[in-house]
Structure formats: C-alpha cells, structure tokens
Write an enzyme that holds these catalytic residues in place. Structure first.
Site, mmCIF file in Angstrom:
data_model
loop_
_atom_site.group_PDB
_atom_site.id
_atom_site.type_symbol
_atom_site.label_atom_id
_atom_site.label_comp_id
_atom_site.label_asym_id
_atom_site.label_seq_id
_atom_site.Cartn_x
_atom_site.Cartn_y
_atom_site.Cartn_z
ATOM 1 N N TYR A 63 16.435 89.933 94.024
ATOM 2 C CA TYR A 63 16.582 88.732 93.209
ATOM 3 C C TYR A 63 17.126 87.602 94.079
ATOM 4 O O TYR A 63 18.271 87.627 94.515
ATOM 5 C CB TYR A 63 17.513 88.974 92.022
ATOM 6 C CG TYR A 63 17.067 90.028 91.046
ATOM 7 C CD1 TYR A 63 15.735 90.419 90.957
ATOM 8 C CD2 TYR A 63 17.984 90.653 90.199
ATOM 9 C CE1 TYR A 63 15.331 91.397 90.059
ATOM 10 C CE2 TYR A 63 17.588 91.624 89.295
ATOM 11 C CZ TYR A 63 16.275 92.002 89.233
ATOM 12 O OH TYR A 63 15.883 92.966 88.349
ATOM 13 N N SER A 216 14.098 93.166 79.846
ATOM 14 C CA SER A 216 13.294 92.260 79.007
ATOM 15 C C SER A 216 13.255 92.719 77.549
ATOM 16 O O SER A 216 12.194 92.721 76.918
ATOM 17 C CB SER A 216 11.867 92.135 79.558
ATOM 18 O OG SER A 216 11.869 91.587 80.856
ATOM 19 N N PRO A 217 14.412 93.089 76.959
ATOM 20 C CA PRO A 217 14.398 93.552 75.562
ATOM 21 C C PRO A 217 14.108 92.434 74.569
ATOM 22 O O PRO A 217 13.820 92.715 73.403
ATOM 23 C CB PRO A 217 15.809 94.109 75.369
ATOM 24 C CG PRO A 217 16.640 93.296 76.315
ATOM 25 C CD PRO A 217 15.770 93.088 77.519
ATOM 26 N N PHE A 222 10.778 85.460 74.314
ATOM 27 C CA PHE A 222 9.832 85.168 73.232
ATOM 28 C C PHE A 222 10.330 85.681 71.884
ATOM 29 O O PHE A 222 10.219 84.986 70.858
ATOM 30 C CB PHE A 222 8.466 85.785 73.545
ATOM 31 C CG PHE A 222 7.456 85.601 72.453
ATOM 32 C CD1 PHE A 222 6.776 84.398 72.320
ATOM 33 C CD2 PHE A 222 7.206 86.605 71.535
ATOM 34 C CE1 PHE A 222 5.853 84.222 71.294
ATOM 35 C CE2 PHE A 222 6.291 86.438 70.511
ATOM 36 C CZ PHE A 222 5.612 85.237 70.385
#
Length: 328
Positions: A63, A216-217, A222
């Site tokens: 990262y 990404s839960p 979104f």
C-alpha cells in the site's frame, strides 16, 4: 480502552481479543481518492479507532507502496502499539514501470527470500519489533505454497510475528499451509454483493476456528449508499476502473442499496451499519475490516457492532440479487 469500546471476539479460536469490526488502512494512502490524502486526519482516525475498541488495524507493504505502513507505524507510536492488534501483509509488489492498468496489475512474489526480507522491512516502517498477524497477500503461482508458508512460519519462530494468515485462497491452499504451520486467519472479499467465500472457504474456516477477515465489506463504499453514479467518485479514484462502478452497472445495482437502506430504516441505523452487521453475522470469528480515513465514517462503522439483525432481516439481505458487473 474507553468506556465506549465495542463488543469483542477473538482472532480465531486461539488469537487475541479484538473488536468485532476492524479498520483497513489502505485507502488512507493508496488507490482511493489519491488527491485527498491527509496523513494528520488518518493518524487521528487510527487513534479514534483504538478509543472505540476497533483494535484490529490492517495494512500491507504494497500500500503506497510502503507509505501506508509508515503512516500506521506513526499512528501506533508509544503506548498505542500495545492497544492494537497489528496486521500487515507481504507477497504483492508493484511491477517495474508502475501499476499501469490499476491495482489489479500488482505482481506476486512469494519467494522465501522476499518474505524474509519483507518482514524485517515492515517492522522498520511500522516502528515495532513484531506484528500480531503477518499475512501472505496472495499465493504466488510460481512458488509452492509450502515454501512461502515455511518462510512465514520462520517469522513466528523468530518472534517477528505472533501469528500468520492467508488472503484470497481456496480450501486446498489453506489445507496445504496448515500442514506446515497453523493458519490463524484468512482475509478475502466478502460483502452483500461479493459472497463467493460463503460457499466453501468461510465454512471451512469457521469449523476449524480460523478467523475470517472480510475486506471491502461495504462494497468499496457502494453499499453505504455513497455513490449514485460515477460522477460521485473522486478524480483518479481506482474504483472508476472497476466493472461494478461503470455508469450502467452503478445504476443497475442501486436496487441492492435500496434494500439495504430499507432494513437500515427499520433499525434506525445506516446502510453501512447494516452491511457490516450482515458480515459479522456470518460467523463467530468473522471480523470485517472496512477502510476509511474519515472520523464520521469510522464512528458509523464501529456502530455496526451494536446492531443485531433478526432472521427476517438476514433473509431479506440474503435474497439480494447478484450484482451487475464483476468485481475486477
């Protein structure tokens, strides 16, 4: 811990106590909204996380690359290090020439010598003598997993890592690793619009007391209802390259968010809290690691720990349609 600490579980059957919601730090300095980086605010968010009981702090050497570990190390300086369960990863590298087509173009390196050098470099950047969880970011198809995992196990034997985990693997790979050294955790994508892990991997982990850490839960934001169209994404945001964030797919997938929003309204909660509570409900050792660099969203995410969805809620959410567009 402060008096507002969230409820806890453990990092698998044999691991340390952690909050049932963790914090993914990638977006603080990598991939999402690259022009909106604010290290001071991000450090404050990590401090706030610990105060709320969000104690699993997740980063990776790739990262940035490297800058995210430096940021996390700065935030966990002094006594705060002992309050965190610190996780990092090795095994993904930026190829020569840069990312090109985006984060999905990262190369894999699971060679034992890379892993041995990687843990030492990560510890320097993090400013600590050990990490609580060291994870193989991806299995390198050019290197037998037994060789990579053996090098990971060396970090445990040397006291440089308390436990080791895998990311984005199948049951066969977990079993092969287990034959070398215990697998403490598996980190894979899991959310209301990405459910493949529910078929085999999560049940396998649950039956063996292995922690499962959904990344990404919130469906990269979104499912929190933050994107009604591609125009809502920050400039140069990596998500704009993903199939599910193209204009037609975003429009088609709004029906998923509307159902999440309906459930949230019934509970006086937010869509993000519902999406996270659904992941937590998938197993005893399931600890989602939503990423944020915003104090408001961190508090919102931590609040999911207090939300219990009933059987009718879970059935309604389980019945959501398959999203339009692949995840990469």
């Amino acid at each position: 811990m402060s008096g507002s600490s969230i409820r806890t579980t453990t990092l698998g059957a044999d691991g340390p106590e952690i909050g049932v919601v963790g914090l993914g730090c990638m977006g603080m300095s990598h991939a999402y909204d690259p022009n909106g980086r604010d290290d001071e605010t991000s450090v404050g968010v990590i401090h706030q996380a610990l105060d709320l009981g969000v104690t699993l702090i997740d980063t990776a050497d790739v990262y940035g690359p490297f800058t995210n570990e430096e940021l996390v190390g700065r935030a966990l300086g002094g006594a705060r290090r002992d309050r965190a369960v610190l996780a990092t990863k090795v095994g993904l590298v930026v190829p020569e020439g840069g990312l090109g087509s985006g984060a999905a173009a990262l190369a894999r390196n699971g060679r034992p010598e890379h892993i041995r050098a990687g843990i030492d470099a990560s510890l320097r950047r993090l400013g600590t003598d050990h990490v609580d969880l060291y994870q193989l970011h991806r299995v390198d198809p050019e290197v037998p997993i037994e060789e990579s995992w053996g090098a990971m196990a060396e970090a445990v034997a040397a006291g440089k890592a308390r436990a080791i985990g895998l990311s984005e693997v199948g049951v066969d790979e977990i079993e092969r690793a287990q034959a070398v050294h215990p697998v403490a955790s598996v980190q894979s994508e899991l959310s209301l619009w990405t459910r493949e892990a529910l078929d085999e991997v999560l049940p396998y982990c649950e039956s063996r007391g292995i922690a499962f850490l959904p990344f990404s839960p919130l469906g990269r934001g979104f499912l929190a209802g933050r994107f009604s169209g591609s125009q809502d994404l920050p400039a140069d945001d990596w998500r704009s390259t993903l199939p599910r964030f193209q204009a037609d797919a975003l429009a088609a997938n709004q029906a998923i968010v509307e159902t999440v929003r309906k459930v949230a309204e019934r509970h006086g909660a937010t869509p993000a809290q519902v999406a996270l509570a659904w992941t937590v409900a998938q197993g005893r050792y399931v600890v989602p690691i939503p990423g944020t660099k915003t104090p408001k969203y961190l508090a919102d995410n931590a609040g999911a720990a207090a939300l219990t969805l009933d059987a009718a809620d879970l059935a309604e959410l389980d019945a959501l349609p398959t999203p339009t567009g692949s995840r990469y």
